[in-house]
Enzyme design. Structure first.
Site, PDB file in Angstrom:
ATOM      1  CG  HIS A 175      -1.993   4.331   5.465  1.00 54.85           C
ATOM      2  ND1 HIS A 175      -1.947   4.213   4.100  1.00 54.85           N
ATOM      3  CD2 HIS A 175      -2.103   3.061   5.937  1.00 54.85           C
ATOM      4  CE1 HIS A 175      -2.025   2.929   3.764  1.00 54.85           C
ATOM      5  NE2 HIS A 175      -2.121   2.203   4.855  1.00 54.85           N
ATOM      6  CD  GLU A 222      -2.058   7.581   9.532  1.00 52.56           C
ATOM      7  OE1 GLU A 222      -2.997   6.792   9.299  1.00 52.56           O
ATOM      8  OE2 GLU A 222      -1.567   8.348   8.678  1.00 52.56           O
ATOM      9  CG  HIS A 258      -6.412   0.928   0.941  1.00 56.78           C
ATOM     10  ND1 HIS A 258      -5.431   1.482   0.157  1.00 56.78           N
ATOM     11  CD2 HIS A 258      -5.765   0.369   2.005  1.00 56.78           C
ATOM     12  CE1 HIS A 258      -4.245   1.257   0.716  1.00 56.78           C
ATOM     13  NE2 HIS A 258      -4.421   0.590   1.830  1.00 56.78           N
ATOM     14  CG  PHE A 305      -0.703  -5.846   3.888  1.00 59.32           C
ATOM     15  CD1 PHE A 305      -1.266  -5.296   5.025  1.00 59.32           C
ATOM     16  CD2 PHE A 305      -1.470  -6.723   3.138  1.00 59.32           C
ATOM     17  CE1 PHE A 305      -2.564  -5.610   5.399  1.00 59.32           C
ATOM     18  CE2 PHE A 305      -2.764  -7.037   3.498  1.00 59.32           C
ATOM     19  CZ  PHE A 305      -3.308  -6.476   4.631  1.00 59.32           C
ATOM     20  CB  CYS A 311      -0.933   0.009   1.200  1.00 63.79           C
ATOM     21  SG  CYS A 311      -1.710  -1.570   1.475  1.00 63.79           S
ATOM     22  CE  LYS A 366      -5.549   4.197   2.163  1.00 63.13           C
ATOM     23  NZ  LYS A 366      -4.592   5.233   2.606  1.00 63.13           N
TER      24      LYS A 366
END
Ligand SMILES: [Zn+2]
Lengths: 874, 203
Positions: free
Chosen positions: A315, A326, A353, A412, A175, A348
């Protein structure tokens, strides 16, 4: 004018996007500002037997008029459209001069779209294994099945369309892919290696197996009542992310170049930072260590104080863990400023995403937020979470003139990236003195001080070298049963790899494919041989060139077998393909797949096939948290990664870096790609031009600034004098780009030479190239060598392929390894002028089917050089 | 890590100790540990260093081993869907009611492990090998009660398809009970014991 040793400034001058909101950057931006959601519910694959699935779907009709791209995958179509739009938006036109200074760098993913194979499934499966011959037959009929899995072809296509000759790169960092791609492009612009880069990302992982993979991992939002409300970043009831597809490409341009042509500037790109969690493959480090590290690195790179940042495009995936961690990381980096004038939101919440494209669309949104002085909202934030307590701009966009903003991506595997933007033009009160441009320091020298290898000849450097010297061949292992069925008797397999003896981390032993395991082990050996202290390993930068596809299709064999049902009479699969109806007594049933099939699939398969698993595995196993980059450029990946690592040392970003790569050509899908192209040798005999045997392996190099190596008394194998990466657009002779790469590397290495220590001659003593035993590629190679003058002077070409097979990205690295050991006096090659006298200069190069070329110039370090200089021409 | 072979023909005719032993072996294999170093009270995340990925792998292996469908949801999340979030959580902290519900739902866990101040995601720290064995046993019981919806015949393992049963009399396919439904059923039962009103249905 900019002095040669000054960093360039980089601005964004063009935008192109394809998202759930349609085609066009402004189309997406207006929807974002209006607070709309692009998430909808559909029956996947237009099949109402499937349960509804929420996602940010792109209506492919928005690309109409785009040309006949029927056989391109969705991600390729999105990426191409966004790239061409961005170029036009920047006011640039194809044929713009200085094509060699313009490149492409995209984040993209690669995964076979199983749906395209389902109509033949009944005949493709032998029990629960894929029948290699039937599958080969299908791929010969539909060659696009294989090219669709070649993510690296997307950037190449874009470079082709626009005639670019600069690097054409693909980055894969899950990502974080697009953020890494943009960051890498930015650094190469700043160092003056390019004047314009088209950077961004494209992705479409809404196919059956991808959605299944994310669902099995428990990553997806489930507790939603309406599609628009499914993506709930920072909301207490969030329970996962919503998948989306699309692409965004940004035109990054060197400031003076942009000003000179009076280009519109959206924002200035100020800094980029990356880090590795080096913790676990999916769980974020609980303290948000990696997330904080990359934001800090980006601020440092931008020379900006935390207090100057007014907005963060988070993110913000809406997984319970990400949003909490985060938030925690933002508090760590920004301290009390986090509660005073720092707004945070997650795009998002509106788009879902976009995975490998997420960082690009989110950077575009951040740039437009600065430009239009309006901050995008976080939708669906209705139930405050006590652990997510920042100003998330809930519900409605907010007018605000922010000066500096950050965009975050965390992927990931634990690769993180942050980009820092500044509003353009600067407010009048900000004096030009506030814009400090870090100077490029004096030229640094980069050398190789550690090597690790896993090859068909052995598990470490000593056994590889010993067996090479003894004349062994690595291509005598029996091939897999699938390969044998295709007429390939032998392959270069890494013999008897046993993760238990090579990898300490339990989870990595469970997850990593053998190929990624080679990478972890070889990286460990290079690190160990470097003798670097643990404190420095923690900060070490890591550059990897990975394989493109690492998916064993047999993973799905049982599930697909159980999803077959007898064909309904009178309902033939596809009248245009008569062979299908004759050989397919059973048909794939989506409802059977959902009811029975899915539960038979290994829930970790998606992680196991991540192309950045080698990089993340190495970071986790060896505790490397520094800057990182995963290049996925086909067989040029490995040497491009080494070139990028050397560049980062040249630039002064880091004194040490670990660089290398891995590949394996033994998975059926990959074997077929090479076989159908007529590249693999079949049958027992391998005559002239009959191709190569498939092979696998990994090699890693510890790169170090020479002064750093001297200070700690490290052994220097060889010095990397220069490197170059180029692209040959279709329509230009491929040797043109290849020659440019080699000449540039050779010339740059000569220019970097201190005039008194070396004879001023660019000619290498030998070239370590491909030698693929393929008529076309061999002719290209011969022509390139002739053009740079090697053939005239009798300079020999050396290749490992005849004895190690062709191991894709690893083959270029095997060449580099052999060249470095030759300079170090440990290996010699046929045609060496004097076997007792190690050569001074060697060129290493590889070319990916005439598309991408990379060359690295090696030379003997002054310390290891013989007292008398070797003659430059034999 | 491959699943253990489902070698037995009557998956539900197993005693509690037998189930426990098999679960322990699955856990040991998935976590790459010597089974002798694990016991029923070993906590997966605390004592055995399991990661969330391991739980996916273990649930998958247990399903393949026992021919069942395991629940994969967080008990507290489902409980807040059923009995309202306020009943179970306050400011992200598990309430007294929530703790009571956990004690009743996980009788194998020592009561003093469930402490004030716990958060939703702390729930997994409680999971022991015995917790898994209890869930497996619960699923096996439900499988044992299956019968044919068409003719009422007995459900027997399906030789062609490992993740469904088949009617011994008429050959009709019989779906395995969903672990998630079992978990919700149990939550309802516990909620009734505690006189908790049901306010919503799980999504
Ligand atoms: Zn029946």
């Amino acid at each position: 004018m900019i002095a040669a040793n000054e960093h360039r400034r980089v601005v964004i001058t063009g935008l192109g996007a394809v998202t759930a909101f349609g085609r066009g950057a402004m189309q997406t931006w207006r929807a974002i500002v209006d607070g709309r959601s692009g998430v909808t519910a559909r029956h996947p694959f237009e099949n109402s037997a499937n349960p509804l699935q929420v996602a940010g779907y792109v209506d492919i009709a928005c690309l109409e008029g785009f040309g006949n791209e029927k056989y391109l995958g969705r991600a390729a179509q999105f990426g191409l459209a966004a790239g061409l739009d961005a170029y036009v938006d920047a006011g640039l036109t194809p044929g713009t001069p200085h094509a060699q200074k313009i490149g492409v760098c995209l984040g993209a993913s690669t995964f076979p779209v199983i749906e395209d194979r389902l109509d033949r499934l009944g005949s493709l499966l032998d029990g629960s294994r894929w029948n290699a011959q039937c599958y080969a037959q299908l791929c010969r009929e539909r060659p696009w099945l294989l090219t669709q899995s070649d993510a690296a072809s997307i950037s190449s296509l874009l470079s082709d369309r626009l005639g670019f000759e600069g690097p054409s790169l693909t980055v894969q960092a899950a990502c974080t892919s697009a953020t890494q791609a943009i960051g890498h492009a930015f650094h190469s612009l700043r160092a003056g290696q390019a004047t314009v880069m088209l950077a961004g990302g494209t992705d479409s992982m809404l196919s059956m197996m991808c959605v299944t993979g994310f669902a099995l991992l428990g990553s997806l939002a489930q507790r939603w009542s309406s599609p628009a409300q499914a993506s709930r970043p920072f909301d207490r009831t969030r329970d996962g992310f919503v998948l989306a597809e699309g692409a965004t490409v940004l035109v990054l341009e060197e400031l003076h170049h942009a000003l000179a042509r009076d280009a519109r500037i959206y924002a200035e790109l100020l800094g980029y930072g990356s880090s590795c969690d080096a913790y676990r493959l999916t769980d974020m480090q609980p303290e948000g260590r990696g997330a904080a590290l990359c934001m800090q690195a980006a601020l440092r790179d931008a020379q900006v104080l935390p207090e100057e940042v007014g907005y963060i495009n988070a993110h913000g995936t809406a997984t319970p863990l990400n949003d909490r961690i985060e938030t925690h990381a933002i508090r760590q980096v920004f301290g009390s400023h986090a509660d005073h004038g720092l707004a945070v939101s997650s795009t998002k919440s509106q788009l879902g995403h976009l995975l490998c494209a997420a960082g690009a669309v989110e950077l575009m949104v951040t740039a437009l937020a600065l430009h239009d002085k309006i901050l995008p909202p976080t939708l669906n934030l209705e139930n405050p979470d006590p652990e997510c307590n920042l100003d998330y701009i809930p519900g409605l966009a907010r007018p605000a003139a922010v000066n500096v903003a950050i965009s975050n991506s965390f992927g990931f595997g634990g690769q993180n990236g942050s980009l820092v933007l500044r509003r353009w033009p600067q407010p009048a009160e900000a004096s030009s003195a506030a814009v400090s441009i870090p100077p490029l320091a004096v030229t640094r020298r980069v050398c190789i001080t550690g090597i690790g290898v896993h090859s068909p000849l052995g598990f470490d450097l000593s056994s590889h070298v010993l067996r090479w010297r003894e004349g062994h061949s690595g291509t005598e292992s029996p091939a897999t049963p699938e390969m044998q069925a295709l007429g390939i008797p032998h392959a270069g397999r890494v013999p008897g790899f046993e993760p238990h003896n090579r990898i300490a981390n339990r989870m990595l032993r469970k997850i990593l494919t053998p190929a990624a395991g080679f990478a972890v082990a070889a990286a460990g050996e290079a690190l160990h041989r470097s003798g670097l202290q643990p404190a420095e390993i923690e900060k070490l930068s890591l550059f990897v060139g990975s394989l493109g596809l690492d998916q064993d299709l047999n993973t799905f064999g049982e599930a697909l077998r159980q999803s077959l049902e007898p064909a309904l009479p009178g309902l033939e699969p596809n009248p245009s393909e008569p062979s299908a109806s004759a050989s397919a007594p059973e048909r794939f049933s989506y409802s059977r797949f959902h009811k029975h099939g899915m539960s038979l699939i290994d829930p970790l398969f998606l992680l196991k096939s991540l192309p950045n698993a080698g990089l993340c595995g190495a970071a986790i196993e060896h505790g490397m948290q520094g800057a990182n980059l995963n290049i996925m450029n086909g067989s040029t990946s490995g040497l491009i990664a080494v070139s990028a690592a050397a560049d980062s040392i040249f630039r002064g970003d880091t004194p040490v870096a670990l660089a290398g790569g891995y590949d394996s050509l033994v998975q059926l899908e990959t074997v077929l790609a090479h076989l159908i192209d007529g590249r693999l040798r079949t049958g027992k005999e391998g005559g002239n031009g009959s191709g190569y045997l498939p092979s696998e392996g990994a090699a890693f190099f510890f790169l170090e600034e020479e002064a750093h190596a001297h200070a700690r008394g490290a052994h220097i194998f060889a010095e990397i004098a220069a490197s170059a990466v180029t692209h040959s657009p279709s329509g230009t002779p491929p040797e043109q780009g290849a020659v440019a790469a080699l000449e540039r590397a050779a010339r740059a290495s000569a220019a970097a030479e201190p005039p008194t220590e070396y004879p001023s001659c660019t000619a290498p003593n030998a070239v370590f190239g491909d030698g693929l035993n393929l008529a076309g590629h061999d002719a290209l190679e011969a022509e390139v060598l002739r053009r740079i003058g090697c053939r005239l002077r009798g300079i020999p070409l050396h290749s490992t392929v005849s004895r190690l097979g062709f191991a894709g990205a690893a083959t270029g690295l095997f060449s580099l390894l052999h060249a470095a050991l030759t300079i170090d006096g440990q290996l010699s090659f046929a045609g060496m002028a004097n076997p007792e006298q190690p050569p001074e200069k060697l060129l290493v190069w590889t070319s990916d089917r005439g598309r991408n070329h990379v060359a690295i110039a090696l030379r003997r370090s002054p310390d290891t050089a013989a007292t008398e200089a070797a003659p430059c021409e034999p | 890590m491959t699943a253990l072979p489902a070698s037995f023909s009557t998956p539900f005719a197993h005693s509690v100790p037998d189930v426990e032993q098999r679960v322990l072996l699955v856990v040991a294999r998935s976590l790459d540990r010597d089974p002798a170093t694990i016991d029923l009270n070993s906590r997966l995340f605390v004592d055995l260093d399991a990661e969330s990925l391991d739980m996916l792998d273990i649930a998958y292996s247990l399903e393949r081993t026992f021919c069942i469908r395991m629940p994969r949801v967080n008990l507290l999340q489902r409980a807040s869907d059923l009995f309202s979030e306020q009943a179970i959580l306050k400011d992200g902290i598990v309430t007294e009611t929530g703790m009571d519900l956990m004690r009743r739902s996980m009788p194998e866990i020592p009561e003093n492990w469930i402490k004030p101040g716990m958060r939703v995601y702390d729930f997994r720290l409680l999971i022991t090998v015995e917790s898994l064995a209890r869930v497996v046993h619960r699923c096996l019981e439900a499988v044992a009660r299956l019968c044919c919806s068409q003719c009422g015949g007995a459900a027997v393992p399906n030789s062609e398809f490992s993740m469904a049963m088949i009617c011994a009399d008429c050959g009709h396919t019989i779906e395995l009970p969903s672990g998630e439904h079992l978990l919700v059923d149990d939550l309802r039962r516990v909620g009734e014991e505690m006189h908790l009103p049901i306010v919503g249905e799980p999504a």
